[in-house]
Design a protein around this motif. Structure first.
Motif, PDB file in Angstrom:
ATOM      1  N   LEU A 266       0.826  -1.209   0.000  1.00 58.15           N
ATOM      2  CA  LEU A 266       0.000   0.000   0.000  1.00 58.15           C
ATOM      3  C   LEU A 266       0.858   1.255   0.000  1.00 58.15           C
ATOM      4  O   LEU A 266       0.433   2.322  -0.434  1.00 58.15           O
ATOM      5  CB  LEU A 266      -0.924  -0.008   1.218  1.00 58.15           C
ATOM      6  N   ARG A 267       2.089   1.135   0.492  1.00 56.27           N
ATOM      7  CA  ARG A 267       2.972   2.297   0.551  1.00 56.27           C
ATOM      8  C   ARG A 267       3.626   2.603  -0.798  1.00 56.27           C
ATOM      9  O   ARG A 267       4.161   3.686  -1.000  1.00 56.27           O
ATOM     10  CB  ARG A 267       4.059   2.065   1.600  1.00 56.27           C
ATOM     11  N   GLY A 268       3.623   1.635  -1.694  1.00 60.03           N
ATOM     12  CA  GLY A 268       4.265   1.864  -2.984  1.00 60.03           C
ATOM     13  C   GLY A 268       4.626   0.565  -3.665  1.00 60.03           C
ATOM     14  O   GLY A 268       4.365  -0.526  -3.155  1.00 60.03           O
ATOM     15  N   SER A 269       5.240   0.679  -4.835  1.00 56.68           N
ATOM     16  CA  SER A 269       5.580  -0.483  -5.634  1.00 56.68           C
ATOM     17  C   SER A 269       6.934  -0.263  -6.300  1.00 56.68           C
ATOM     18  O   SER A 269       7.276   0.855  -6.702  1.00 56.68           O
ATOM     19  CB  SER A 269       4.509  -0.721  -6.704  1.00 56.68           C
ATOM     20  N   THR A 270       7.704  -1.343  -6.428  1.00 55.45           N
ATOM     21  CA  THR A 270       8.966  -1.287  -7.165  1.00 55.45           C
ATOM     22  C   THR A 270       8.783  -1.736  -8.611  1.00 55.45           C
ATOM     23  O   THR A 270       9.759  -1.824  -9.358  1.00 55.45           O
ATOM     24  CB  THR A 270      10.034  -2.169  -6.499  1.00 55.45           C
ATOM     25  N   ALA A 271       7.547  -2.034  -9.003  1.00 53.86           N
ATOM     26  CA  ALA A 271       7.282  -2.462 -10.380  1.00 53.86           C
ATOM     27  C   ALA A 271       7.580  -1.320 -11.354  1.00 53.86           C
ATOM     28  O   ALA A 271       7.384  -0.150 -11.037  1.00 53.86           O
ATOM     29  CB  ALA A 271       5.831  -2.911 -10.525  1.00 53.86           C
ATOM     30  N   THR A 272       8.050  -1.692 -12.548  1.00 48.60           N
ATOM     31  CA  THR A 272       8.333  -0.714 -13.589  1.00 48.60           C
ATOM     32  C   THR A 272       7.797  -1.223 -14.920  1.00 48.60           C
ATOM     33  O   THR A 272       7.464  -2.418 -15.065  1.00 48.60           O
ATOM     34  CB  THR A 272       9.837  -0.452 -13.729  1.00 48.60           C
ATOM     35  N   GLU A 273       7.753  -0.352 -15.899  1.00 49.12           N
ATOM     36  CA  GLU A 273       7.331  -0.747 -17.242  1.00 49.12           C
ATOM     37  C   GLU A 273       8.267  -1.800 -17.821  1.00 49.12           C
ATOM     38  O   GLU A 273       7.845  -2.686 -18.567  1.00 49.12           O
ATOM     39  CB  GLU A 273       7.305   0.488 -18.149  1.00 49.12           C
ATOM     40  N   ASN A 315      -0.202  -9.215 -19.581  1.00 52.43           N
ATOM     41  CA  ASN A 315      -1.121  -8.110 -19.284  1.00 52.43           C
ATOM     42  C   ASN A 315      -2.254  -8.582 -18.375  1.00 52.43           C
ATOM     43  O   ASN A 315      -2.689  -7.860 -17.466  1.00 52.43           O
ATOM     44  CB  ASN A 315      -1.680  -7.537 -20.579  1.00 52.43           C
ATOM     45  N   TYR A 316      -2.737  -9.793 -18.644  1.00 50.48           N
ATOM     46  CA  TYR A 316      -3.790 -10.373 -17.803  1.00 50.48           C
ATOM     47  C   TYR A 316      -3.285 -10.540 -16.367  1.00 50.48           C
ATOM     48  O   TYR A 316      -3.950 -10.124 -15.405  1.00 50.48           O
ATOM     49  CB  TYR A 316      -4.210 -11.721 -18.387  1.00 50.48           C
ATOM     50  N   LEU A 317      -2.097 -11.132 -16.197  1.00 47.71           N
ATOM     51  CA  LEU A 317      -1.550 -11.351 -14.861  1.00 47.71           C
ATOM     52  C   LEU A 317      -1.261 -10.027 -14.162  1.00 47.71           C
ATOM     53  O   LEU A 317      -1.497  -9.878 -12.962  1.00 47.71           O
ATOM     54  CB  LEU A 317      -0.267 -12.186 -14.944  1.00 47.71           C
ATOM     55  N   GLY A 318      -0.759  -9.053 -14.933  1.00 49.91           N
ATOM     56  CA  GLY A 318      -0.451  -7.761 -14.345  1.00 49.91           C
ATOM     57  C   GLY A 318      -1.652  -7.074 -13.738  1.00 49.91           C
ATOM     58  O   GLY A 318      -1.536  -6.333 -12.762  1.00 49.91           O
ATOM     59  N   GLY A 319      -2.830  -7.336 -14.297  1.00 51.61           N
ATOM     60  CA  GLY A 319      -4.051  -6.756 -13.752  1.00 51.61           C
ATOM     61  C   GLY A 319      -4.369  -7.253 -12.356  1.00 51.61           C
ATOM     62  O   GLY A 319      -5.001  -6.546 -11.563  1.00 51.61           O
ATOM     63  N   TYR A 320      -3.922  -8.463 -12.037  1.00 51.72           N
ATOM     64  CA  TYR A 320      -4.127  -9.007 -10.691  1.00 51.72           C
ATOM     65  C   TYR A 320      -2.976  -8.664  -9.747  1.00 51.72           C
ATOM     66  O   TYR A 320      -3.169  -8.572  -8.535  1.00 51.72           O
ATOM     67  CB  TYR A 320      -4.269 -10.535 -10.757  1.00 51.72           C
ATOM     68  N   LEU A 321      -1.776  -8.478 -10.320  1.00 54.25           N
ATOM     69  CA  LEU A 321      -0.577  -8.381  -9.500  1.00 54.25           C
ATOM     70  C   LEU A 321       0.037  -6.987  -9.468  1.00 54.25           C
ATOM     71  O   LEU A 321       1.071  -6.780  -8.841  1.00 54.25           O
ATOM     72  CB  LEU A 321       0.454  -9.406 -10.002  1.00 54.25           C
ATOM     73  N   GLY A 322      -0.591  -6.023 -10.142  1.00 50.30           N
ATOM     74  CA  GLY A 322      -0.125  -4.652 -10.067  1.00 50.30           C
ATOM     75  C   GLY A 322       1.185  -4.389 -10.779  1.00 50.30           C
ATOM     76  O   GLY A 322       2.020  -3.616 -10.306  1.00 50.30           O
ATOM     77  N   VAL A 323       1.390  -5.036 -11.921  1.00 48.68           N
ATOM     78  CA  VAL A 323       2.595  -4.813 -12.736  1.00 48.68           C
ATOM     79  C   VAL A 323       2.148  -4.428 -14.135  1.00 48.68           C
ATOM     80  O   VAL A 323       1.313  -5.126 -14.724  1.00 48.68           O
ATOM     81  CB  VAL A 323       3.472  -6.086 -12.783  1.00 48.68           C
ATOM     82  N   LYS A 325       3.670  -0.538 -12.559  1.00 50.78           N
ATOM     83  CA  LYS A 325       3.200   0.236 -11.407  1.00 50.78           C
ATOM     84  C   LYS A 325       1.885   0.967 -11.660  1.00 50.78           C
ATOM     85  O   LYS A 325       1.061   1.103 -10.764  1.00 50.78           O
ATOM     86  CB  LYS A 325       4.285   1.232 -10.992  1.00 50.78           C
ATOM     87  N   HIS A 326       1.685   1.450 -12.883  1.00 50.20           N
ATOM     88  CA  HIS A 326       0.490   2.263 -13.154  1.00 50.20           C
ATOM     89  C   HIS A 326      -0.791   1.438 -13.224  1.00 50.20           C
ATOM     90  O   HIS A 326      -1.882   1.983 -13.273  1.00 50.20           O
ATOM     91  CB  HIS A 326       0.659   3.070 -14.441  1.00 50.20           C
ATOM     92  N   VAL A 327      -0.664   0.099 -13.260  1.00 46.45           N
ATOM     93  CA  VAL A 327      -1.841  -0.766 -13.290  1.00 46.45           C
ATOM     94  C   VAL A 327      -2.444  -0.845 -11.892  1.00 46.45           C
ATOM     95  O   VAL A 327      -1.737  -1.132 -10.922  1.00 46.45           O
ATOM     96  CB  VAL A 327      -1.474  -2.181 -13.783  1.00 46.45           C
ATOM     97  N   VAL A 328      -3.723  -0.585 -11.772  1.00 47.11           N
ATOM     98  CA  VAL A 328      -4.410  -0.706 -10.487  1.00 47.11           C
ATOM     99  C   VAL A 328      -4.865  -2.154 -10.331  1.00 47.11           C
ATOM    100  O   VAL A 328      -5.672  -2.647 -11.122  1.00 47.11           O
ATOM    101  CB  VAL A 328      -5.631   0.231 -10.409  1.00 47.11           C
ATOM    102  N   PRO A 329      -4.334  -2.886  -9.346  1.00 47.51           N
ATOM    103  CA  PRO A 329      -4.685  -4.298  -9.201  1.00 47.51           C
ATOM    104  C   PRO A 329      -6.178  -4.515  -8.987  1.00 47.51           C
ATOM    105  O   PRO A 329      -6.855  -3.694  -8.369  1.00 47.51           O
ATOM    106  CB  PRO A 329      -3.887  -4.735  -7.963  1.00 47.51           C
ATOM    107  N   LYS A 330      -6.673  -5.640  -9.490  1.00 49.29           N
ATOM    108  CA  LYS A 330      -8.101  -5.949  -9.373  1.00 49.29           C
ATOM    109  C   LYS A 330      -8.550  -6.033  -7.930  1.00 49.29           C
ATOM    110  O   LYS A 330      -9.713  -5.789  -7.617  1.00 49.29           O
ATOM    111  CB  LYS A 330      -8.393  -7.268 -10.109  1.00 49.29           C
TER     112      LYS A 330
END
Length: 353
Positions: A266-273, A315-323, A325-330
């Motif tokens: 919730l504080r942030g993510s290290t995910a990148t494009e 892209n499908y997995l990223g929707g659940y896992l927040g990758v 960073k700009h993707v809002v997880p389901k």
């Protein structure tokens, strides 16, 4: 290629109080279910991306495991996954030596078992809290060159470079306590989430690790070896494995372009494009966040998980896992929906006049 993951469950009273920070304060049984769900998800993603390769789960867990009316072991077998029982014996730290991630050492028993396979077997061992996001046969090509696949975790650390360099210097000092002639002052810290090579190299590596493990055990009572005041050498296996990897004669290949350790909180993510160009995501904090939602998709053979084209799988997995960073997880949408539904239930009702 033999794609491998593992799950080691607590077996006695000495194990149940070990700390596993990424599963918070889960009981031993809850932790067992969390990791089995991870195993199922990792293997399902790999089966989707690597249908022509073999898949193996090593475990010391003899019991059946059910969650949401699904027998996870049976489901895995129907996917073509081989489940092998393997006791936790050779690399199990003695009682009281490990306070954190004790069961991680089980992966070394798994590596030892892989060293007994036929000489032309290439295996890659991956943590269960990972997902395979696309096919990539480059990995087996690299292994066929005789190299060991390893991951230098430098870029996955949230600390600044000077902080990470300080960790490497401490590692070098720790290794000098074990062997005064240890050749590297600033050893690389290799992640424990992935290692791959042929069976001959696994045999060589685990023989070295067994020698190191026994040497450390022999001096530990008189000299509890520490990286710092919070971490002893048996708090996770990476300090032991890096001790061997930095001093082995075998060539290695850094998998930094194939896997990343990604932290989502919730504080942030290290995910990148750039993570969208990888092959595997390691997501320790998703064990209790996105993975439970993905589990519901995996056990439903009619879900989008099994239908989405492999080219769109990441892209499908990223929707659940927040990758990225700009993707809002389901899960955030689902949480918002639950909050709204709860608020509606508690709204005062007005009677018609």
């Amino acid at each position: 290629m033999n794609i491998v993951t593992s799950i080691c469950v607590d077996e006695d009273d000495n194990d149940v109080n070990i700390n596993y920070p990424s599963t918070l304060h889960a009981s031993a049984e809850d932790r067992r279910l969390i990791y089995w769900k991870c195993v199922l998800i990792f293997m399902a993603t790999s089966v989707r991306c690597n249908p022509s390769h073999t898949h193996t789960v090593y475990t010391n867990d003899r019991k059946e495991v059910f969650y949401k009316k699904t027998n996870i072991k049976d489901f895995l077998k129907k996917l073509g996954v081989d489940i092998k029982l393997l006791p936790f014996e050779t690399f199990k730290p003695p009682a009281g030596y490990s306070k954190n991630f004790k069961n991680a050492f089980y992966k070394l028993d798994v590596m030892k078992a892989l060293g007994t396979l036929p000489d032309d077997t290439y295996s890659i061992v991956v943590d269960s809290d990972c997902v395979w996001i696309k096919p990539n046969d480059e990995l087996i090509t690299i292994m066929k060159e005789g190299k060991v696949l390893l991951y230098d975790v430098y870029k996955s650390f949230k600390e600044k470079k000077d902080k990470f360099d300080d960790v490497r210097i401490k590692l070098g000092s720790l290794y000098k306590e074990i062997d005064e002639f240890y050749p590297t002052q600033k050893p690389i810290q290799f992640g424990g989430e992935i290692v791959g090579t042929n069976s001959q190299n696994f045999k060589i590596l685990t023989l070295q690790m067994e020698d190191a493990f026994n040497k450390i055990i022999s001096i530990y009572d008189d000299q509890p070896l520490r990286l710092d005041e919070n971490r002893k050498i048996f708090d996770g296996m990476e300090m032991l494995t890096s001790y061997v990897y930095n001093n082995m004669a075998l060539p290695y290949y850094n998998l930094k372009d194939y896997i990343a350790r990604i932290w989502n909180t919730l504080r942030g993510s290290t995910a990148t494009e750039a993570d969208m160009n990888l092959t595997i995501w390691h997501l320790p904090s998703e064990k209790t966040q996105g993975f439970p939602l993905l589990y519901n998709q995996v056990i439903n053979k009619k879900s989008t998980f099994w239908k989405v084209p492999v080219s769109e799988f990441k892209n499908y997995l990223g929707g659940y896992l927040g990758v990225p960073k700009h993707v809002v997880p389901k899960r955030y949408f689902m949480l918002f929906r639950k909050v709204v539904q709860s608020a509606k239930r508690h709204l005062p009702t007005s009677k018609a006049k």
